[in-house]
Design a protein around this motif. Structure first.
Motif, PDB file in Angstrom:
ATOM      1  N   ASN A  87       0.881  -1.365  -0.029  1.00  0.00           N
ATOM      2  CA  ASN A  87      -0.021  -0.148   0.051  1.00  0.00           C
ATOM      3  C   ASN A  87       0.728   1.150  -0.094  1.00  0.00           C
ATOM      4  OD1 ASN A  87      -2.609  -1.089   0.045  1.00  0.00           O
ATOM      5  ND2 ASN A  87      -2.357  -1.500   2.235  1.00  0.00           N
TER       6      ASN A  87
ATOM      7  N   PRO B 280       4.783  -1.071  -7.016  1.00  0.00           N
ATOM      8  CA  PRO B 280       3.614  -0.280  -7.347  1.00  0.00           C
ATOM      9  C   PRO B 280       3.690   1.135  -6.680  1.00  0.00           C
ATOM     10  CG  PRO B 280       3.006  -1.718  -5.780  1.00  0.00           C
ATOM     11  CD  PRO B 280       4.314  -2.165  -5.948  1.00  0.00           C
TER      12      PRO B 280
ATOM     13  N   LEU C 185      -0.764   3.755  -2.873  1.00  0.00           N
ATOM     14  CA  LEU C 185      -2.307   4.239  -2.799  1.00  0.00           C
ATOM     15  C   LEU C 185      -2.658   5.155  -2.126  1.00  0.00           C
ATOM     16  CD1 LEU C 185      -3.665   0.425  -2.781  1.00  0.00           C
ATOM     17  CD2 LEU C 185      -3.193   1.733  -4.976  1.00  0.00           C
TER      18      LEU C 185
ATOM     19  N   ASN D  83      -9.695  -4.986  -9.393  1.00  0.00           N
ATOM     20  CA  ASN D  83      -9.767  -3.779  -8.778  1.00  0.00           C
ATOM     21  C   ASN D  83      -8.238  -2.778  -9.284  1.00  0.00           C
ATOM     22  OD1 ASN D  83      -7.563  -4.883  -7.133  1.00  0.00           O
ATOM     23  ND2 ASN D  83      -8.616  -4.213  -5.206  1.00  0.00           N
ATOM     24  N   VAL D  84      -7.445  -3.689  -9.895  1.00  0.00           N
ATOM     25  CA  VAL D  84      -6.283  -3.027 -10.746  1.00  0.00           C
ATOM     26  C   VAL D  84      -6.074  -3.450 -12.184  1.00  0.00           C
ATOM     27  CG1 VAL D  84      -4.933  -2.429  -8.678  1.00  0.00           C
ATOM     28  CG2 VAL D  84      -4.877  -4.668  -9.653  1.00  0.00           C
TER      29      VAL D  84
ATOM     30  N   SER E 139      -7.468  -8.718 -12.187  1.00  0.00           N
ATOM     31  CA  SER E 139      -6.280  -8.735 -11.173  1.00  0.00           C
ATOM     32  C   SER E 139      -6.590  -7.920  -9.696  1.00  0.00           C
ATOM     33  CB  SER E 139      -4.918  -8.147 -11.729  1.00  0.00           C
ATOM     34  OG  SER E 139      -4.457  -8.704 -12.939  1.00  0.00           O
ATOM     35  N   GLU E 140      -6.425  -8.475  -8.698  1.00  0.00           N
ATOM     36  CA  GLU E 140      -6.443  -7.593  -7.394  1.00  0.00           C
ATOM     37  C   GLU E 140      -5.070  -7.245  -6.950  1.00  0.00           C
ATOM     38  OE1 GLU E 140      -5.551  -7.651  -3.260  1.00  0.00           O
ATOM     39  OE2 GLU E 140      -5.082  -9.485  -4.480  1.00  0.00           O
ATOM     40  N   PHE E 141      -5.152  -6.150  -6.388  1.00  0.00           N
ATOM     41  CA  PHE E 141      -3.880  -5.220  -5.920  1.00  0.00           C
ATOM     42  C   PHE E 141      -2.709  -6.401  -5.293  1.00  0.00           C
ATOM     43  CE2 PHE E 141      -1.010  -3.168  -3.144  1.00  0.00           C
ATOM     44  CZ  PHE E 141      -0.560  -2.026  -3.998  1.00  0.00           C
ATOM     45  N   ASN E 142      -3.248  -6.854  -4.213  1.00  0.00           N
ATOM     46  CA  ASN E 142      -1.975  -7.799  -3.625  1.00  0.00           C
ATOM     47  C   ASN E 142      -1.141  -8.792  -4.586  1.00  0.00           C
ATOM     48  OD1 ASN E 142      -2.483  -6.474  -1.001  1.00  0.00           O
ATOM     49  ND2 ASN E 142      -3.722  -8.223  -0.214  1.00  0.00           N
TER      50      ASN E 142
ATOM     51  N   TRP F 146      -1.184  -8.726  -7.886  1.00  0.00           N
ATOM     52  CA  TRP F 146      -0.868  -7.605  -8.820  1.00  0.00           C
ATOM     53  C   TRP F 146       0.500  -7.014  -8.516  1.00  0.00           C
ATOM     54  CZ3 TRP F 146      -0.232  -2.558  -8.905  1.00  0.00           C
ATOM     55  CH2 TRP F 146      -0.059  -1.686 -10.027  1.00  0.00           C
ATOM     56  N   ALA F 147       0.761  -6.736  -7.343  1.00  0.00           N
ATOM     57  CA  ALA F 147       1.922  -5.814  -6.712  1.00  0.00           C
ATOM     58  C   ALA F 147       3.090  -6.776  -7.074  1.00  0.00           C
ATOM     59  CB  ALA F 147       1.563  -5.563  -5.365  1.00  0.00           C
TER      60      ALA F 147
ATOM     61  N   THR G  61       1.704  -5.986 -17.196  1.00  0.00           N
ATOM     62  CA  THR G  61       1.152  -5.266 -16.132  1.00  0.00           C
ATOM     63  C   THR G  61      -0.570  -5.488 -16.144  1.00  0.00           C
ATOM     64  OG1 THR G  61       2.701  -3.744 -16.332  1.00  0.00           O
ATOM     65  CG2 THR G  61       0.883  -3.040 -15.195  1.00  0.00           C
TER      66      THR G  61
END
Length: 307
Positions: A43, A80, A83, A164-165, A169-172, A174-175, A270
């Motif tokens: 984050n 990333p 946020l 959500n990104v 893909s979800e942030f965690n 995806w990161a 990405t």
């Protein structure tokens, strides 16, 4: 009734508003014994996530719990951007004290290795609330220690809904998709709590008011944290409480609908990174795909009010 020994857990986290709520929930529950908190960049940067972990423990008066700084960047790609929704300090502008104890000298992976090798196999669970870089590094560098984990419960991914990104893909995940791939394909006992579930756990303003009125410090702090998680002053429902769902699942798995799926993680460009793929070639994962949202919120409130 006989006393049930609390389950030993490690919280791997990048606080983060919803991480903070999850940590405070774990601190409030008599069912968990937190052996340590390991931090990861996600984050926001690693120095801030580590400091926030210490601030939360200082607020709760739990300076007996050590904090270990972990990965500052993903395994093999740039990290990333922070946020904005979590604010400059990553914690929604909520007032917390400075850490009363400095992070330990050992890194997260060094400590995890030693700790797991010294405890009975299968007795330590890891609650993963951020990118999976630390756990992947443990698996890659110290597989014998990693095999001693009881189970990993992680908030991440999306199964049947939009991401959500990215489209899927979800942030965690995806990161650090390479780390997610290592963890998912490892064969270690893994429970995944994806967006399909966490989007169903949202607080109302009435809920936060009741938490504040309880008079309990942890409950009041969670109310303040959730208060910063409403998109505008007129919204009556908060953003999803993603990370506390890990703790809520561990406390009451009966509130969740589960599916056994075979999953792999996309490590592509990405826009595709971190997407979960269901298929026979994937690794077996227990996945939460539904939840009784009101009952989950009730459990959150009751646990905080009991502390």
């Amino acid at each position: 009734m006989p006393h049930i020994k609390p389950r030993q857990i490690v919280i791997d986290t990048d606080p983060g508003i919803d991480d903070a709520i999850g940590i405070l929930l774990a601190l409030a529950s008599s069912e968990f014994s937190i052996a340590g908190i390991t931090t990861v960049a996600g984050n926001i940067g690693i120095d801030t996530t580590t400091r926030n972990a210490g601030r939360l423990l200082a607020f709760a008066g739990r300076n007996d719990i050590p904090v270990f700084k972990g990965a500052a960047a993903p395994l093999s790609r740039p990290g990333p951007e922070p946020l904005n929704l979590h604010g400059k300090e990553g914690i929604g502008g909520v007032d917390l004290p400075a850490p009363a104890r400095q992070p330990e000298g050992r890194s997260a992976v060094e400590w995890l290795t030693e700790f797991l090798l010294n405890e009975p196999a299968g007795t330590i669970d890891i609650f993963a609330l951020g990118p999976l870089t630390n756990i992947a590094r443990l698996i890659l560098d110290n597989p014998e220690a990693a095999k001693r984990i009881g189970r990993i419960i992680t908030m991440g991914g999306v199964i049947y809904e939009a991401g959500n990104v990215g489209p899927r893909s979800e942030f965690n995940l995806w990161a650090d998709p390479e780390a997610a791939d290592v963890v998912v394909s490892s064969g270690l006992p893994l429970v995944l709590v994806p967006l399909d579930v966490t989007r169903r756990v949202r607080a109302t303003r009435e809920f936060t008011a009741a938490l504040s009125a309880s008079g309990k410090p942890l409950a009041s702090m969670v109310a303040d944290l959730i208060g910063s998680y409403f998109e505008t002053s007129t919204h009556q429902e908060s953003r999803p409480l993603h990370d506390p769902c890990v703790m809520l699942f561990a406390l009451a798995p009966e509130l969740f609908r589960m599916e056994d799926l075979r999953l792999s993680v996309s490590t592509g460009p990405t826009g595709e990174a971190g997407a979960l793929i269901i298929g026979e070639t994937g690794a077996p994962v227990q996945v939460a795909t539904g939840v009784d949202g009101p009952a989950a919120l009730d459990l959150l409130a009751r646990t905080l009010a009991s502390s």
